[in-house]
Scaffold this motif. Structure first.
Motif, PDB file in Angstrom:
ATOM      1  N   VAL A  49      30.054  59.149  49.123  1.00 18.41           N
ATOM      2  CA  VAL A  49      30.002  60.114  48.030  1.00 18.41           C
ATOM      3  C   VAL A  49      30.231  59.490  46.657  1.00 18.41           C
ATOM      4  O   VAL A  49      29.763  60.021  45.646  1.00 18.41           O
ATOM      5  CB  VAL A  49      31.012  61.261  48.274  1.00 18.41           C
ATOM      6  N   CYS A  50      30.932  58.389  46.598  1.00 19.48           N
ATOM      7  CA  CYS A  50      31.292  57.834  45.290  1.00 19.48           C
ATOM      8  C   CYS A  50      30.059  57.326  44.530  1.00 19.48           C
ATOM      9  O   CYS A  50      29.363  56.429  45.009  1.00 19.48           O
ATOM     10  CB  CYS A  50      32.290  56.687  45.451  1.00 19.48           C
ATOM     11  N   PRO A  51      29.810  57.893  43.346  1.00 15.19           N
ATOM     12  CA  PRO A  51      28.632  57.491  42.567  1.00 15.19           C
ATOM     13  C   PRO A  51      28.784  56.129  41.902  1.00 15.19           C
ATOM     14  O   PRO A  51      27.804  55.577  41.391  1.00 15.19           O
ATOM     15  CB  PRO A  51      28.512  58.611  41.515  1.00 15.19           C
ATOM     16  N   GLU A  52      29.990  55.607  41.888  1.00 18.79           N
ATOM     17  CA  GLU A  52      30.240  54.337  41.201  1.00 18.79           C
ATOM     18  C   GLU A  52      30.534  53.182  42.164  1.00 18.79           C
ATOM     19  O   GLU A  52      30.928  52.095  41.724  1.00 18.79           O
ATOM     20  CB  GLU A  52      31.407  54.497  40.219  1.00 18.79           C
ATOM     21  N   SER A  53      30.343  53.410  43.445  1.00 16.82           N
ATOM     22  CA  SER A  53      30.577  52.358  44.454  1.00 16.82           C
ATOM     23  C   SER A  53      31.955  51.709  44.334  1.00 16.82           C
ATOM     24  O   SER A  53      32.101  50.487  44.365  1.00 16.82           O
ATOM     25  CB  SER A  53      29.482  51.281  44.359  1.00 16.82           C
ATOM     26  N   VAL A  54      32.945  52.568  44.191  1.00 20.76           N
ATOM     27  CA  VAL A  54      34.322  52.083  44.054  1.00 20.76           C
ATOM     28  C   VAL A  54      34.869  51.553  45.390  1.00 20.76           C
ATOM     29  O   VAL A  54      35.628  50.591  45.411  1.00 20.76           O
ATOM     30  CB  VAL A  54      35.222  53.219  43.516  1.00 20.76           C
ATOM     31  N   TYR A  55      34.442  52.171  46.502  1.00 21.04           N
ATOM     32  CA  TYR A  55      35.058  51.865  47.798  1.00 21.04           C
ATOM     33  C   TYR A  55      34.234  50.918  48.663  1.00 21.04           C
ATOM     34  O   TYR A  55      33.001  50.957  48.662  1.00 21.04           O
ATOM     35  CB  TYR A  55      35.271  53.156  48.595  1.00 21.04           C
ATOM     36  N   GLU A  56      34.945  50.114  49.431  1.00 17.54           N
ATOM     37  CA  GLU A  56      34.350  49.336  50.513  1.00 17.54           C
ATOM     38  C   GLU A  56      35.303  49.412  51.703  1.00 17.54           C
ATOM     39  O   GLU A  56      36.484  49.708  51.547  1.00 17.54           O
ATOM     40  CB  GLU A  56      34.166  47.862  50.105  1.00 17.54           C
ATOM     41  N   PHE A  57      34.794  49.105  52.890  1.00 14.76           N
ATOM     42  CA  PHE A  57      35.669  49.009  54.060  1.00 14.76           C
ATOM     43  C   PHE A  57      36.452  47.701  54.001  1.00 14.76           C
ATOM     44  O   PHE A  57      35.891  46.650  53.660  1.00 14.76           O
ATOM     45  CB  PHE A  57      34.861  49.048  55.359  1.00 14.76           C
ATOM     46  N   ASP A  58      37.736  47.788  54.361  1.00 15.93           N
ATOM     47  CA  ASP A  58      38.518  46.560  54.481  1.00 15.93           C
ATOM     48  C   ASP A  58      38.341  45.995  55.894  1.00 15.93           C
ATOM     49  O   ASP A  58      37.555  46.517  56.693  1.00 15.93           O
ATOM     50  CB  ASP A  58      39.997  46.804  54.123  1.00 15.93           C
ATOM     51  N   ASP A  59      39.044  44.942  56.210  1.00 13.97           N
ATOM     52  CA  ASP A  59      38.877  44.274  57.501  1.00 13.97           C
ATOM     53  C   ASP A  59      39.317  45.131  58.675  1.00 13.97           C
ATOM     54  O   ASP A  59      38.941  44.863  59.818  1.00 13.97           O
ATOM     55  CB  ASP A  59      39.656  42.951  57.510  1.00 13.97           C
ATOM     56  N   ASP A  60      40.108  46.164  58.398  1.00 20.06           N
ATOM     57  CA  ASP A  60      40.564  47.067  59.448  1.00 20.06           C
ATOM     58  C   ASP A  60      39.702  48.322  59.559  1.00 20.06           C
ATOM     59  O   ASP A  60      40.032  49.237  60.311  1.00 20.06           O
ATOM     60  CB  ASP A  60      42.022  47.487  59.176  1.00 20.06           C
ATOM     61  N   GLY A  61      38.608  48.375  58.786  1.00 13.97           N
ATOM     62  CA  GLY A  61      37.739  49.539  58.834  1.00 13.97           C
ATOM     63  C   GLY A  61      38.265  50.723  58.058  1.00 13.97           C
ATOM     64  O   GLY A  61      37.811  51.856  58.237  1.00 13.97           O
ATOM     65  N   LYS A  62      39.229  50.458  57.188  1.00 19.67           N
ATOM     66  CA  LYS A  62      39.764  51.502  56.322  1.00 19.67           C
ATOM     67  C   LYS A  62      39.150  51.359  54.934  1.00 19.67           C
ATOM     68  O   LYS A  62      38.671  50.290  54.556  1.00 19.67           O
ATOM     69  CB  LYS A  62      41.296  51.379  56.227  1.00 19.67           C
ATOM     70  N   SER A  63      39.190  52.441  54.164  1.00 22.78           N
ATOM     71  CA  SER A  63      38.604  52.413  52.831  1.00 22.78           C
ATOM     72  C   SER A  63      39.519  51.705  51.840  1.00 22.78           C
ATOM     73  O   SER A  63      40.727  51.934  51.807  1.00 22.78           O
ATOM     74  CB  SER A  63      38.344  53.843  52.364  1.00 22.78           C
ATOM     75  N   GLU A  64      38.907  50.859  51.018  1.00 22.89           N
ATOM     76  CA  GLU A  64      39.656  50.107  50.005  1.00 22.89           C
ATOM     77  C   GLU A  64      38.972  50.306  48.646  1.00 22.89           C
ATOM     78  O   GLU A  64      37.770  50.081  48.522  1.00 22.89           O
ATOM     79  CB  GLU A  64      39.633  48.615  50.380  1.00 22.89           C
ATOM     80  N   PRO A  65      39.714  50.757  47.632  1.00 20.09           N
ATOM     81  CA  PRO A  65      39.110  50.937  46.301  1.00 20.09           C
ATOM     82  C   PRO A  65      38.998  49.601  45.566  1.00 20.09           C
ATOM     83  O   PRO A  65      39.854  49.223  44.792  1.00 20.09           O
ATOM     84  CB  PRO A  65      40.088  51.889  45.601  1.00 20.09           C
ATOM     85  N   VAL A  66      37.912  48.901  45.818  1.00 19.20           N
ATOM     86  CA  VAL A  66      37.758  47.530  45.302  1.00 19.20           C
ATOM     87  C   VAL A  66      37.257  47.484  43.855  1.00 19.20           C
ATOM     88  O   VAL A  66      37.405  46.478  43.185  1.00 19.20           O
ATOM     89  CB  VAL A  66      36.808  46.701  46.197  1.00 19.20           C
ATOM     90  N   ASN A  67      36.611  48.571  43.419  1.00 19.31           N
ATOM     91  CA  ASN A  67      36.060  48.577  42.051  1.00 19.31           C
ATOM     92  C   ASN A  67      36.667  49.712  41.239  1.00 19.31           C
ATOM     93  O   ASN A  67      35.962  50.523  40.640  1.00 19.31           O
ATOM     94  CB  ASN A  67      34.531  48.724  42.103  1.00 19.31           C
ATOM     95  N   MET A  68      37.967  49.737  41.216  1.00 19.63           N
ATOM     96  CA  MET A  68      38.682  50.833  40.559  1.00 19.63           C
ATOM     97  C   MET A  68      38.296  50.983  39.083  1.00 19.63           C
ATOM     98  O   MET A  68      38.279  52.085  38.545  1.00 19.63           O
ATOM     99  CB  MET A  68      40.179  50.585  40.686  1.00 19.63           C
TER     100      MET A  68
END
Ligand code: SF4
Ligand code: SF4
Length: 63
Positions: free
Chosen positions: A20-39
């Protein structure tokens, strides 16, 4: 800049926030959880907070 926190204990890795994020803020981390990498790119639309089925996302601007 928004401050975004994902509760990794409750995130189930559904990926809805990534979709859903229009700005591609999130990616999956190594555990398959969401990580806000582009805050820095967050436009504070609050869609991720609304879509997360487990209530795991806090965006300060959306409280
Ligand atoms: S508030 Fe909007 S822009 Fe910011 S991380 Fe969530 S979905 Fe992306
Ligand atoms: S929408 Fe919520 S539960 Fe799903 S991956 Fe994102 S933070 Fe995790």
């Amino acid at each position: 800049m928004a401050n975004i926190v994902v509760d990794k204990e409750t995130c189930d890795g559904c990926g809805e926030c990534i979709s859903v994020c229009p700005e591609s803020v999130y990616e999956f981390d190594d555990d398959g959880k969401s990580e806000p990498v582009n805050m820095d790119d967050c436009s504070e639309c609050c869609s991720c907070v609304e879509v997360c089925p487990t209530g795991s996302i806090t965006v300060d601007a959306c409280e």
